[in-house]
Design a protein around this motif. Structure first.
Motif, mmCIF file in Angstrom:
data_model
loop_
_atom_site.group_PDB
_atom_site.id
_atom_site.type_symbol
_atom_site.label_atom_id
_atom_site.label_comp_id
_atom_site.label_asym_id
_atom_site.label_seq_id
_atom_site.Cartn_x
_atom_site.Cartn_y
_atom_site.Cartn_z
ATOM 1 N N ILE C 12 -15.217 2.583 -12.914
ATOM 2 C CA ILE C 12 -14.683 3.454 -13.980
ATOM 3 C C ILE C 12 -15.771 3.658 -15.041
ATOM 4 O O ILE C 12 -16.052 4.784 -15.456
ATOM 5 N N ARG C 13 -16.393 2.545 -15.435
ATOM 6 C CA ARG C 13 -17.419 2.647 -16.470
ATOM 7 C C ARG C 13 -18.625 3.429 -15.999
ATOM 8 O O ARG C 13 -19.377 3.983 -16.796
ATOM 9 N N ALA C 14 -18.809 3.505 -14.677
ATOM 10 C CA ALA C 14 -19.958 4.270 -14.143
ATOM 11 C C ALA C 14 -19.600 5.750 -14.051
ATOM 12 O O ALA C 14 -20.404 6.550 -13.582
ATOM 13 N N GLY C 15 -18.394 6.103 -14.449
ATOM 14 C CA GLY C 15 -18.034 7.528 -14.455
ATOM 15 C C GLY C 15 -17.406 7.995 -13.163
ATOM 16 O O GLY C 15 -17.427 9.190 -12.849
ATOM 17 N N ALA C 16 -16.857 7.034 -12.399
ATOM 18 C CA ALA C 16 -16.215 7.459 -11.140
ATOM 19 C C ALA C 16 -14.922 8.199 -11.485
ATOM 20 O O ALA C 16 -14.178 7.771 -12.376
ATOM 21 N N GLU C 17 -14.678 9.289 -10.767
ATOM 22 C CA GLU C 17 -13.481 10.086 -11.067
ATOM 23 C C GLU C 17 -12.546 10.215 -9.878
ATOM 24 O O GLU C 17 -11.531 10.885 -9.948
ATOM 25 N N GLY C 18 -12.956 9.584 -8.756
ATOM 26 C CA GLY C 18 -12.086 9.685 -7.586
ATOM 27 C C GLY C 18 -12.175 8.412 -6.780
ATOM 28 O O GLY C 18 -13.263 7.875 -6.546
ATOM 29 N N TYR C 19 -11.009 7.878 -6.410
ATOM 30 C CA TYR C 19 -10.982 6.643 -5.604
ATOM 31 C C TYR C 19 -9.957 6.828 -4.498
ATOM 32 O O TYR C 19 -8.807 7.202 -4.762
ATOM 33 N N PHE C 20 -10.390 6.626 -3.273
ATOM 34 C CA PHE C 20 -9.503 6.789 -2.119
ATOM 35 C C PHE C 20 -9.512 5.475 -1.380
ATOM 36 O O PHE C 20 -10.565 4.845 -1.202
ATOM 37 N N CYS C 21 -8.333 5.012 -0.961
ATOM 38 C CA CYS C 21 -8.301 3.659 -0.392
ATOM 39 C C CYS C 21 -7.215 3.526 0.655
ATOM 40 O O CYS C 21 -6.344 4.371 0.801
ATOM 41 N N TYR C 22 -7.317 2.420 1.363
ATOM 42 C CA TYR C 22 -6.262 2.032 2.301
ATOM 43 C C TYR C 22 -6.147 0.518 2.156
ATOM 44 O O TYR C 22 -7.155 -0.176 2.108
ATOM 45 N N PRO C 23 -4.947 0.013 2.073
ATOM 46 C CA PRO C 23 -4.792 -1.421 1.808
ATOM 47 C C PRO C 23 -5.375 -2.272 2.927
ATOM 48 O O PRO C 23 -5.150 -1.987 4.098
ATOM 49 N N ILE C 24 -6.164 -3.264 2.543
ATOM 50 C CA ILE C 24 -6.648 -4.262 3.516
ATOM 51 C C ILE C 24 -7.045 -5.518 2.755
ATOM 52 O O ILE C 24 -7.677 -5.455 1.713
ATOM 53 N N THR C 25 -6.562 -6.661 3.262
ATOM 54 C CA THR C 25 -7.014 -7.925 2.698
ATOM 55 C C THR C 25 -8.486 -8.087 3.031
ATOM 56 O O THR C 25 -8.874 -7.683 4.120
ATOM 57 N N PRO C 26 -9.351 -8.618 2.254
ATOM 58 C CA PRO C 26 -9.139 -9.267 0.962
ATOM 59 C C PRO C 26 -9.504 -8.411 -0.237
ATOM 60 O O PRO C 26 -10.001 -8.931 -1.230
ATOM 61 N N GLN C 27 -9.259 -7.074 -0.182
ATOM 62 C CA GLN C 27 -9.677 -6.340 -1.380
ATOM 63 C C GLN C 27 -8.591 -5.394 -1.882
ATOM 64 O O GLN C 27 -8.855 -4.412 -2.553
ATOM 65 N N SER C 28 -7.357 -5.719 -1.588
ATOM 66 C CA SER C 28 -6.295 -4.801 -2.015
ATOM 67 C C SER C 28 -6.158 -4.766 -3.527
ATOM 68 O O SER C 28 -5.661 -3.790 -4.078
ATOM 69 N N GLU C 29 -6.635 -5.802 -4.197
ATOM 70 C CA GLU C 29 -6.485 -5.803 -5.667
ATOM 71 C C GLU C 29 -7.245 -4.652 -6.315
ATOM 72 O O GLU C 29 -6.874 -4.157 -7.371
ATOM 73 N N VAL C 30 -8.311 -4.192 -5.656
ATOM 74 C CA VAL C 30 -9.072 -3.065 -6.236
ATOM 75 C C VAL C 30 -8.132 -1.870 -6.386
ATOM 76 O O VAL C 30 -8.048 -1.231 -7.439
ATOM 77 N N ALA C 31 -7.363 -1.644 -5.325
ATOM 78 C CA ALA C 31 -6.449 -0.487 -5.355
ATOM 79 C C ALA C 31 -5.338 -0.719 -6.373
ATOM 80 O O ALA C 31 -4.992 0.171 -7.159
ATOM 81 N N GLU C 32 -4.825 -1.953 -6.369
ATOM 82 C CA GLU C 32 -3.714 -2.221 -7.289
ATOM 83 C C GLU C 32 -4.159 -2.056 -8.737
ATOM 84 O O GLU C 32 -3.419 -1.606 -9.606
ATOM 85 N N TYR C 33 -5.412 -2.382 -9.003
ATOM 86 C CA TYR C 33 -5.948 -2.245 -10.370
ATOM 87 C C TYR C 33 -6.133 -0.764 -10.705
ATOM 88 O O TYR C 33 -5.729 -0.279 -11.751
ATOM 89 N N LEU C 34 -6.688 -0.024 -9.732
ATOM 90 C CA LEU C 34 -7.038 1.365 -10.031
ATOM 91 C C LEU C 34 -5.834 2.296 -10.034
ATOM 92 O O LEU C 34 -5.877 3.360 -10.649
#
Lengths: 77, 254, 368
Positions: C12-34
């Motif tokens: 976000i701080r780097a100026g990202a304006e689009g995030y596309f994801c699919y849930p997968i352990t061990p990084q689902s928290e990234v999606a939940e945060y965003l």
């Protein structure tokens, strides 16, 4: 009186316009274009009614339709 | 009425003047024209983005005069989703064949429609894989002979042709789904209206829109262009019903 | 802050304006945060129907010229290889994060580094590479995440940051630049992005070049970028490397931190061991590693990985036989303990007779 212009370079001789023309005034040329296709041409321009059917079915958008006066108002395309 | 000669039908501005690579009589060219005319009439050519599929029509970006992205086989709806979400102000459309959309891209198209992505899909159904030389497609007709169904499509082995318009219109999310054809002038005029309407719904930000267009493939069907239009009328039209399956106008209050 | 969330906020701080994801352990928290955070900054958050779709949504979104990214884990990254190859071929900037888990196949969900080849050697088809960065702390993950966006734009090539489950799940103190300094790409100023062919010729984002001459040119164009990366982007860190070192450990990511613990313990026992930690896995710091490895005082180079030896090949390629190279690794989600690494180091520095047998008998006995 209405008429059409067939762009020889675009025409691939698919003959779809020939059957679409209600006046049956389009036929294939004898000589071939640089691309190796016979091209469509109007053999009796006087009977063209500007109905645009040939242009509508042409897959290569090779036909332009020109019309004057009221006759082209028949089909609002 | 002006008496000088004026042109009442000509190449739309949104269509390049290049000669297409399509085979003689292939009706892709007509569908390209209808899409180009829709872009012109809605005045969105200069903020439109097309997504080209993999297949005969991959070279659509040489023929339609607007920005394009070229998608991996079947992924055009995902590209369009990604783009449209980032730039909702632009008009985004995918132009896909039956192998691209109904086979490898089935997942992408169903979910894009189900999410109600606000882009437009022009789905060209010619019941065969054209670019790769005439193999059987998900939409190949029963008993239709192709290079991978030499004795004709055997429905007991590979099932029946897939009706995409019906499938997508079964989704609950509102959308505009219509099937048309381009094998005769009056069908072409109806197709033009449907394609125009699909783009109009997008410009209005209404809903996802998809027009399935029955199209000919003279070369791989093994017919002359004229015979191909007849084969389409006799075989495809009865199986693929030409009608509007879903329209937000009617189902808005669902 | 938790690694996964720190990575998300860094984007976000780097100026990202689009995030596309699919849930997968061990990084689902990234999606939940965003899913909360991205809309707050007016960005796009979308969960796709598969990583295949997500990779291609990234392609579409990147074509707008805006900063976009995705995060996933090993099997998901495998599904994105096609779109990554297309993005490289079409010169698209995009950032991908692989929080690696044990593989191959469904593997496991515990941390591993077994996707090294996939990331560094180019997991998809064609002559292309990814710029690959490997953080070992959560703070470094934040810094490298922001750097990834700059490098992606600079080279118009996908950039991949690879961490492992530990980085994702670890909690550490983190600092971010001020939120108001977020600078975003303006699509309309871009000279390549698709922003509507108004008063200009249409732009086509594509990777199809039926004419082989054009395709070759495109591939050599990509190669030029990679040569430039090799000249300008190599990053690595030395830890307690000095003339007294008897042995040089080569390790990256969180594995390197474990090695640092081992080095500190050995130092207290009077044994000097240095650590060479590559931060960019592509371009790999070959010259720099060789420079350290060939020093007289270094008896052996020990590569330590959470895999069955993948980076080892690049270590060998760098040192070119000028020094004896050994390997120690655990994989499948098992993280080597400092003691294990330490005993391997001691074994190499003071060889005992029966060293070799212990490793062989362990193989395969746990597989059901």
């Amino acid at each position: 009186m209405p008429g059409i212009r067939i762009d020889k370079n675009h025409c691939k001789g698919c003959e779809l316009c020939i059957r679409a023309c209600p006046q049956n005034i389009i036929s294939m040329s004898k000589e071939i274009t640089v691309r190796g296709y016979y091209f469509a041409q109007v053999h009796d321009p006087s009977r063209c009614i500007g109905c645009q059917l040939c242009a509508i079915v042409c897959p290569d958008v090779a036909i332009e339709v020109i019309a004057h006066g009221t006759s082209y108002a028949l089909i609002e395309y | 009425m002006s008496s000088n000669s004026n042109v009442i039908f000509s190449r739309p501005e949104a269509m390049h003047d290049t000669v297409t690579h399509y085979c003689p009589g292939c009706t892709h060219g007509i569908i390209h024209r209808l899409v180009a005319e829709a872009l012109d009439e809605l005045g969105v050519r200069d903020k439109a983005v097309g997504v080209a599929p993999v297949g005969c029509s991959v070279l659509i970006y040489n023929y339609i005069n607007c920005d394009f992205m070229e998608a991996p086989h079947g992924r055009a709806p995902a590209l369009a989703t990604g783009f449209k979400r980032m730039r909702p102000d632009m008009t985004v459309f995918t132009y896909q064949g039956d192998g691209d959309l109904a086979s490898i891209g089935m997942g992408e198209i169903v979910h894009a429609a189900n999410r109600g992505e606000k882009f437009t899909t022009i789905f060209v159904n010619n019941a065969i894989y054209g670019m790769t030389g005439g193999q059987m497609a998900p939409t190949t007709m029963p008993q239709q002979i192709t290079t991978t169904s030499p004795k004709g499509r055997d429905v007991s082995q590979v099932g029946y042709p897939i009706r995409m318009a019906e499938i997508l219109s079964a989704l609950v999310t509102p959308s505009y789904i219509e099937r048309v054809a381009v094998h005769t002038p009056q069908h072409i005029l109806k197709a033009k209206k449907a394609i125009y309407k699909a783009f109009k719904y997008q410009v209005e930000g209404r809903c996802y829109s998809m027009v399935e267009v029955l199209s000919t493939c003279p070369t791989n069907w093994g017919y002359t262009p004229q015979e191909a239009t007849k084969w389409l009328a006799d075989n495809m039209v009865p199986y693929y019903e030409l009608k509007c399956f879903k329209d937000p106008e009617k189902t808005e209050g669902f | 802050m938790k690694g996964n969330e720190a990575i998300a906020e860094a984007a976000i701080r780097a100026g990202a304006e689009g995030y596309f994801c699919y849930p997968i352990t061990p990084q689902s928290e990234v999606a939940e945060y965003l899913t909360k955070r991205m809309p707050e900054v007016g960005g796009v958050f979308l969960q796709g129907e598969s990583e295949v779709a997500v990779g291609n949504m990234l392609f579409g979104a990147a074509s707008t010229g805006k900063r976009v990214f995705t995060t996933s884990s090993s099997p998901g990254i495998s599904l994105m290889q096609e779109s990554i190859s297309y993005m490289a071929g079409a010169h698209l900037p995009a950032v991908l994060v692989n929080i690696m888990r044990g593989g191959p196949g469904l593997g496991g969900i515990l941390p591993a580094q077994s996707d090294y080849f996939q990331a560094v050697k180019g997991g998809g088809h064609g002559d292309y590479r990814l710029l690959v960065l490997a953080p070992s702390t959560v703070q470094e993950a934040v810094d490298l995440m922001m750097l990834s966006f700059d490098l992606a734009d600079k080279y118009r090539n996908p950039v991949m940051m690879i961490g492992d489950g530990m980085i994702g799940q670890m909690m550490e103190a983190v600092e971010f630049p001020e939120e108001k300094e977020i600078k975003r790409n303006n699509p309309d100023e871009s000279d390549w992005a698709v922003n509507g062919a108004k008063d200009r010729k249409p732009r086509i984002i594509k990777s199809l070049f039926l004419d082989p001459h054009q395709l070759e040119d495109n591939s050599w164009l990509l190669d030029d970028k990679y040569e430039q990366m090799k000249r300008e982007e190599v990053r690595y860190e030395l830890y307690k490397v000095n003339a007294k070192n008897k042995l040089l450990i080569v390790s990256y990511g969180t594995m390197a931190r474990i090695c640092q613990t081992v080095i500190d313990e050995l130092e207290s026992e009077g044994i000097s061991v240095g650590l060479f930690r590559p931060i960019t896995l592509y371009p790999y710091p070959m010259k720099e590693l060789k420079k350290e490895a060939v020093k007289k005082n270094i008896k052996t180079v020990l590569t330590v990985e959470m895999s069955t030896a993948q980076m080892l090949e690049d270590v060998e390629r760098s040192i070119l036989g000028k020094k004896q190279i050994e390997f120690f690794g655990r994989t499948g989600g098992i993280v080597p303990t400092p003691d294990e690494v330490k005993s391997k180091v001691l074994e190499l520095i003071k060889p005992k007779k029966k060293a070799k047998t212990s490793e062989k008998k362990k193989r395969g006995k746990n597989v059901k």
